[in-house]
Design an enzyme around this catalytic site. Structure first.
Site, PDB file in Angstrom:
ATOM      1  N   HIS A  74       0.758  -1.088   0.041  1.00 24.35           N
ATOM      2  CA  HIS A  74       0.101  -0.064   0.067  1.00 24.35           C
ATOM      3  C   HIS A  74       0.986   1.323   0.038  1.00 24.35           C
ATOM      4  O   HIS A  74       0.336   2.382  -0.545  1.00 24.35           O
ATOM      5  CB  HIS A  74      -0.854  -0.016   1.169  1.00 24.35           C
ATOM      6  CG  HIS A  74      -0.303  -0.026   2.523  1.00 24.35           C
ATOM      7  ND1 HIS A  74       0.468  -0.813   3.075  1.00 24.35           N
ATOM      8  CD2 HIS A  74      -0.366   1.149   3.512  1.00 24.35           C
ATOM      9  CE1 HIS A  74       0.718  -0.623   4.393  1.00 24.35           C
ATOM     10  NE2 HIS A  74       0.381   0.777   4.531  1.00 24.35           N
ATOM     11  N   CYS A 160     -27.699  -3.445 -16.382  1.00 31.23           N
ATOM     12  CA  CYS A 160     -28.648  -3.899 -15.797  1.00 31.23           C
ATOM     13  C   CYS A 160     -30.068  -3.605 -16.535  1.00 31.23           C
ATOM     14  O   CYS A 160     -31.029  -4.057 -16.050  1.00 31.23           O
ATOM     15  CB  CYS A 160     -28.878  -2.904 -14.603  1.00 31.23           C
ATOM     16  SG  CYS A 160     -28.931  -1.201 -15.159  1.00 31.23           S
TER      17      CYS A 160
END
Ligand code: FMN
Length: 187
Positions: A74, A160
Site C-alpha cells: 500500500h 442492468c
C-alpha cells in the site's frame, strides 16, 4: 548514465461488470509501452480472474492488504506509479475513498498517494440511479475538490437493462486519456 524507464500506471479495478472493458484497456496500454500493475478489490476478482490481469501485465495482481510478503504494497505501489487510475470505480469505492477509509488496499493506497504531486484518476461505472444519487454526487465533488480527476461517464444502455449516465467510458477513450498524460514519457 541514466536509463529511460517506461511510464508506470497503477490500474485499480473495483467490482463492476465493466471490469471486462478495463481488461481490454490494460491490454492496449501494455502494447502502447506503459508498465501496468493492477490492484483489484475482492469484488473485482469476481468479474475477472487474477490470472487474466497477471497475463496481461506480466505482474501479479495485488488485492489483499494483509497478504504475507506484500504487507507494504500500500506504500510501495503508491511510490512506484506515475499515475493511478481506478477503472471501473464503483459507487462503493467512490463513497469510501471520499470518506478517507483505508481498511482495504485501495483505500490505503489512496491515502498513501501524494495527491499534490501525482495524478489520481477515477472512471465511474454504475447504474444511472447509483450515479445520480446525491451521496455519490457529493462524493465525486469531494474527490474532485481533493485533487482527484473524475473522468466522464458514457451514456446509453447499461448492463442492468436501464438507460442513462453511468457507463464506464470506452477502452479507447481510457487509452487516449492515459497516453495524453504519460505518452510523452514513452522512450
Ligand atoms: C452483477 C453485478 C454487477 C455490479 N455492477 C456494479 C457496477 O457497475 N457499479 C457499481 O457501483 N456496483 C456494481 N455492483 C455492486 C458492487 O460489486 C458492490 O457494491 C461491491 O461491494 C463493490 O465493492 P468494491 O467497491 O470494493 O469493488 C455490481 C454487483 C453485481 C452482483
Amino acid at each position: 548514465m541514466t536509463t529511460a524507464r517506461k511510464p508506470r500506471l497503477l490500474f485499480l479495478l473495483t467490482g463492476s461488470i465493466s471490469c471486462y472493458k478495463a481488461c481490454f484497456a490494460i491490454s492496449r496500454l501494455v502494447q502502447a509501452g506503459i508498465e501496468v500493475r493492477t490492484v483489484a478489490t475482492p469484488s473485482a476478482l469476481k468479474f475477472v480472474g487474477g490470472a487474466t490481469l497477471e497475463g496481461l501485465t506480466g505482474h501479479p495482481v495485488a488485492s489483499d492488504l494483509w497478504e504475507s510478503g506484500k504487507a507494504m504494497d500500500h506504500i510501495n505501489l503508491a511510490r512506484w506509479a506515475d499515475l493511478a487510475l481506478v477503472a471501473p470505480a464503483t459507487a462503493n469505492t467512490i463513497n469510501r475513498l471520499s470518506s478517507g477509509l483505508s481498511d482495504d488496499l485501495v483505500g490505503s493506497l489512496f491515502l498513501a498517494w501524494e495527491i499534490q504531486k501525482k495524478p489520481w484518476w477515477i472512471a465511474p461505472a454504475m447504474n444511472v440511479a447509483m450515479f445520480n444519487h446525491p451521496l455519490t454526487q457529493a462524493s465525486l465533488k469531494k474527490l474532485t475538490d481533493t485533487g482527484v480527476r473524475v473522468l466522464p461517464t458514457g451514456s446509453g444502455a447499461l448492463a442492468c437493462g436501464e438507460e442513462g449516465e453511468g457507463r464506464l467510458i470506452e477502452p479507447e477513450q481510457l487509452l487516449a486519456q492515459v497516453l495524453a498524460e504519460l505518452g510523452s514519457k514513452i522512450a
